[in-house]
Design a protein around this motif. Structure first.
Motif, mmCIF file in Angstrom:
data_model
loop_
_atom_site.group_PDB
_atom_site.id
_atom_site.type_symbol
_atom_site.label_atom_id
_atom_site.label_comp_id
_atom_site.label_asym_id
_atom_site.label_seq_id
_atom_site.Cartn_x
_atom_site.Cartn_y
_atom_site.Cartn_z
ATOM 1 N N ALA A 24 0.955 -1.272 -0.011
ATOM 2 C CA ALA A 24 -0.036 0.055 -0.034
ATOM 3 C C ALA A 24 1.075 1.368 -0.002
ATOM 4 C CB ALA A 24 -0.828 0.065 1.154
ATOM 5 N N LEU A 27 3.120 1.785 -3.356
ATOM 6 C CA LEU A 27 2.239 2.241 -4.543
ATOM 7 C C LEU A 27 1.367 3.912 -4.165
ATOM 8 C CD1 LEU A 27 0.122 -1.173 -5.214
ATOM 9 C CD2 LEU A 27 2.035 -0.068 -6.456
ATOM 10 N N VAL A 149 -2.674 -1.744 -11.514
ATOM 11 C CA VAL A 149 -2.406 -1.650 -9.944
ATOM 12 C C VAL A 149 -1.998 -0.324 -9.424
ATOM 13 C CG1 VAL A 149 -1.541 -2.653 -7.889
ATOM 14 C CG2 VAL A 149 -2.534 -4.225 -9.616
ATOM 15 N N PRO A 153 -5.262 3.981 -8.364
ATOM 16 C CA PRO A 153 -5.294 5.037 -7.320
ATOM 17 C C PRO A 153 -5.263 6.403 -7.853
ATOM 18 C CG PRO A 153 -3.951 3.456 -6.606
ATOM 19 C CD PRO A 153 -4.193 2.930 -8.162
ATOM 20 N N PRO A 158 -14.563 8.025 -10.538
ATOM 21 C CA PRO A 158 -14.955 6.658 -9.785
ATOM 22 C C PRO A 158 -15.430 5.509 -10.644
ATOM 23 C CG PRO A 158 -16.045 8.457 -8.746
ATOM 24 C CD PRO A 158 -15.385 8.971 -10.037
ATOM 25 N N ARG A 161 -12.489 3.967 -12.483
ATOM 26 C CA ARG A 161 -11.608 3.137 -11.341
ATOM 27 C C ARG A 161 -12.440 1.599 -11.220
ATOM 28 N NH1 ARG A 161 -11.410 7.624 -7.850
ATOM 29 N NH2 ARG A 161 -13.004 6.770 -6.740
ATOM 30 N N VAL A 192 -2.867 -10.103 -6.195
ATOM 31 C CA VAL A 192 -2.443 -9.900 -7.629
ATOM 32 C C VAL A 192 -1.774 -8.451 -8.012
ATOM 33 C CG1 VAL A 192 -3.307 -10.018 -10.220
ATOM 34 C CG2 VAL A 192 -4.236 -11.449 -8.392
ATOM 35 N N LEU B 79 -6.886 -6.137 5.592
ATOM 36 C CA LEU B 79 -7.772 -5.242 5.739
ATOM 37 C C LEU B 79 -8.270 -4.859 7.054
ATOM 38 C CD1 LEU B 79 -10.310 -6.778 2.816
ATOM 39 C CD2 LEU B 79 -9.160 -4.416 2.664
ATOM 40 N N ALA B 82 -5.586 -2.367 8.105
ATOM 41 C CA ALA B 82 -6.147 -0.956 7.430
ATOM 42 C C ALA B 82 -7.035 -0.261 8.290
ATOM 43 C CB ALA B 82 -6.275 -1.199 6.005
ATOM 44 N N LEU B 133 -14.015 0.517 -5.203
ATOM 45 C CA LEU B 133 -13.218 1.167 -5.888
ATOM 46 C C LEU B 133 -13.790 2.360 -6.224
ATOM 47 C CD1 LEU B 133 -11.479 -1.456 -8.330
ATOM 48 C CD2 LEU B 133 -10.701 -0.308 -6.545
ATOM 49 N N ARG B 134 -15.178 2.380 -6.658
ATOM 50 C CA ARG B 134 -16.138 3.510 -7.025
ATOM 51 C C ARG B 134 -16.045 4.844 -5.653
ATOM 52 N NH1 ARG B 134 -19.863 0.333 -8.552
ATOM 53 N NH2 ARG B 134 -19.611 0.202 -10.794
ATOM 54 N N LYS B 135 -16.039 3.952 -4.509
ATOM 55 C CA LYS B 135 -16.395 4.852 -3.397
ATOM 56 C C LYS B 135 -15.244 5.326 -2.548
ATOM 57 C CE LYS B 135 -20.846 2.810 -2.202
ATOM 58 N NZ LYS B 135 -21.627 1.729 -1.493
ATOM 59 N N LEU B 136 -14.131 4.391 -2.557
ATOM 60 C CA LEU B 136 -13.044 4.969 -1.891
ATOM 61 C C LEU B 136 -12.105 6.042 -2.680
ATOM 62 C CD1 LEU B 136 -11.815 1.371 -0.592
ATOM 63 C CD2 LEU B 136 -12.676 3.269 0.786
ATOM 64 N N ARG B 137 -11.324 6.770 -2.092
ATOM 65 C CA ARG B 137 -10.552 7.815 -2.449
ATOM 66 C C ARG B 137 -9.130 7.693 -2.050
ATOM 67 N NH1 ARG B 137 -11.202 10.456 -6.859
ATOM 68 N NH2 ARG B 137 -9.485 11.574 -6.119
ATOM 69 N N PRO B 139 -5.600 6.727 -1.991
ATOM 70 C CA PRO B 139 -4.531 5.643 -2.817
ATOM 71 C C PRO B 139 -4.010 4.537 -2.043
ATOM 72 C CG PRO B 139 -3.577 7.845 -2.877
ATOM 73 C CD PRO B 139 -4.950 7.967 -1.637
ATOM 74 N N ARG B 140 -3.867 4.745 -0.746
ATOM 75 C CA ARG B 140 -3.074 3.604 -0.038
ATOM 76 C C ARG B 140 -3.937 2.556 0.252
ATOM 77 N NH1 ARG B 140 -1.521 6.912 5.004
ATOM 78 N NH2 ARG B 140 -3.671 7.535 4.514
ATOM 79 N N LEU B 142 -6.600 1.909 -2.296
ATOM 80 C CA LEU B 142 -7.073 1.598 -3.779
ATOM 81 C C LEU B 142 -6.355 0.458 -4.303
ATOM 82 C CD1 LEU B 142 -8.169 4.832 -5.129
ATOM 83 C CD2 LEU B 142 -9.748 3.100 -4.648
ATOM 84 N N SER B 143 -5.044 0.802 -4.213
ATOM 85 C CA SER B 143 -4.112 -0.479 -4.850
ATOM 86 C C SER B 143 -4.265 -1.875 -4.281
ATOM 87 C CB SER B 143 -2.671 0.088 -4.705
ATOM 88 O OG SER B 143 -2.274 1.034 -5.646
ATOM 89 N N PRO B 144 -4.170 -1.981 -2.721
ATOM 90 C CA PRO B 144 -4.494 -3.261 -2.305
ATOM 91 C C PRO B 144 -5.889 -3.983 -2.480
ATOM 92 C CG PRO B 144 -3.434 -1.860 -0.516
ATOM 93 C CD PRO B 144 -3.884 -0.992 -1.896
ATOM 94 N N VAL B 146 -7.507 -3.388 -5.645
ATOM 95 C CA VAL B 146 -7.240 -3.761 -6.800
ATOM 96 C C VAL B 146 -6.629 -5.267 -6.906
ATOM 97 C CG1 VAL B 146 -6.512 -3.457 -8.991
ATOM 98 C CG2 VAL B 146 -7.368 -1.707 -7.760
ATOM 99 N N SER B 147 -5.798 -5.310 -6.049
ATOM 100 C CA SER B 147 -4.918 -6.569 -6.095
ATOM 101 C C SER B 147 -5.854 -7.578 -5.481
ATOM 102 C CB SER B 147 -3.791 -6.490 -5.140
ATOM 103 O OG SER B 147 -2.696 -5.310 -5.720
ATOM 104 N N ILE B 148 -6.719 -7.283 -4.248
ATOM 105 C CA ILE B 148 -7.688 -8.400 -3.940
ATOM 106 C C ILE B 148 -8.712 -8.682 -4.984
ATOM 107 C CG2 ILE B 148 -9.299 -8.766 -1.946
ATOM 108 C CD1 ILE B 148 -7.720 -7.082 -0.206
#
Lengths: 199, 177
Positions: A24, A27, A149, A153, A158, A161, A192, B79, B82, B133-137, B139-140, B142-144, B146-148
């Motif tokens: 986290a 990135l 990935v 961010p 939205p 994304r 991933v 999670l 976080a 992904l739509r609701k969160l802003r 960046p710390r 969002l990347s995880p 997306v990975s999940i």
């Protein structure tokens, strides 16, 4: 092509809460964003959110186009279930590219064009047989995932994304099927990240 | 929702309550903490589902369920941390199948019923993370996320293969919504 992301060590093996947080943090690094937006030459220009979005999408579009070229080049060397899967994946990569092109245009950008087949061929490793093609396909799919990935961010929209997430999930599914075709574990990591698992 | 995911849900009537519960939890979650909490809860239920399913499956599918359980636990752990780092408190994990809507009914069925429940679970997870992904802003986060999300897509593909269905039915994997 995107520049390599400054991954903190061996991120394909994210296996713990500590790794999750390292991922986290890495990135969110500002340097990655500048690299994504084209580097130092554009540092002084204030980009609008739409410009940021279409520049990021253009980077990804170039990777999707390379993926299309790779599948097109490799399909004649495939057979059986690998052939059937990659034909489907090629069609899906084309749909991703079409979405990106349309969205870039809608935001006022100019979509990147594909290279010629000969240019792609020169930049690809030698593809002599099915094993070469499957290995390279996994590598390219990983690169595409890595770009998403890193870039998701930074996307301001939205809805964009969410669509990017849907594409990542699809590319990750491609990776699993391709790894399975190679008799490798299809789900090697809980996160991933797009860092290539295969040398 | 694609025809395939409708069919997947239709095959697994037992999974419908679970999918609806996840959908409702994420639809209600608006703030960052609420979304993270809903995600932890989803992952905890997935862990329990796969742990409960493994003994009821054949050897290779049991190994798959154990792998998926471990990966869902990794998601839940990340999670949860976080969430705690942002001042939130993770929910207590469920203690039995009765706390996962529809799971008891699925476990009483055959392997196909169980795997179909798992497909519906993963579909719900993919849809939920797309919503996040739509609701969160941040960046710390969002990347995880997306990975999940990508990993849940992989679970979905492998489970579909186990059921003998197309592993990647469409170009935009949005899950069942």
């Amino acid at each position: 092509m995107i520049r390599p992301v400054a991954w903190p060590g061996d991120m394909h093996g994210v296996r713990s809460r500590k790794d999750f947080l390292r991922l986290a943090g890495a990135l969110a690094a500002p340097g990655a964003f500048l690299a994504a937006c084209g580097g130092g030459g554009e540092k002084s220009k204030k980009l609008t959110p739409a410009e940021v979005d279409f520049r990021l999408m253009n980077r990804i579009l170039s990777l999707e186009l390379a993926g299309i070229a790779a599948y097109t080049e490799g399909i004649p060397l495939l057979r059986g279930s690998a052939l059937a899967s990659t034909r489907r994946f090629l069609s899906q990569e084309r749909e991703h590219a079409a979405f990106l092109r349309q969205h870039i245009s809608d935001l006022g950008g100019t979509p990147n064009l594909p290279k010629t087949a000969a240019e792609y061929r020169r930049s690809f490793p030698a593809l002599r047989d099915q094993a070469d093609v499957l290995r390279f396909a996994v590598d390219l799919e990983n690169r595409i995932v890595r770009a998403y990935v890193e870039f998701v961010p930074k996307m301001s929209s939205p809805e964009l994304r969410a669509v990017a997430g849907a594409i990542v999930a699809t590319e990750a599914e491609h990776i699993s099927v391709l790894l399975g075709e190679r008799n490798l574990p299809p789900i090697p990591s809980a996160f991933v990240t797009g860092t290539a698992e295969i040398g | 929702m694609t025809a395939l995911t409708r069919r997947e849900l239709g095959l697994g009537a037992a999974a419908l309550p679970f999918a609806l519960a996840v959908d409702e939890a994420f639809a209600k979650a608006e703030g960052q903490l609420a979304i993270l909490r809903a995600a932890v809860e989803l992952e905890q239920k997935a862990v329990l589902t796969y742990k409960a399913a493994a003994p009821k499956l054949g050897r290779s599918e049991a190994r798959l369920a154990e792998l998926l359980s471990r990966q869902e636990q990794q998601h839940a752990d990340g999670l949860s941390m976080a969430l705690r780092n942002r001042g939130g408190r993770p929910p207590s994990p469920p203690t039995g199948p009765g706390q996962v809507p529809g799971l008891e009914r699925a476990l009483a069925g055959d392997r196909r019923t169980i795997l179909t429940f798992a497909v519906a679970l993963e579909n719900a997870a993919v849809a939920a993370y797309g919503d996040a992904l739509r609701k969160l802003r941040d960046p710390r986060l969002l990347s995880p996320i997306v990975s999940i999300l990508g990993n849940e897509g992989q679970h979905l593909a492998v489970l579909r293969q186990a059921l003998g269905t197309q592993p990647v039915p469409g170009p935009f994997e949005r899950g069942a919504r």
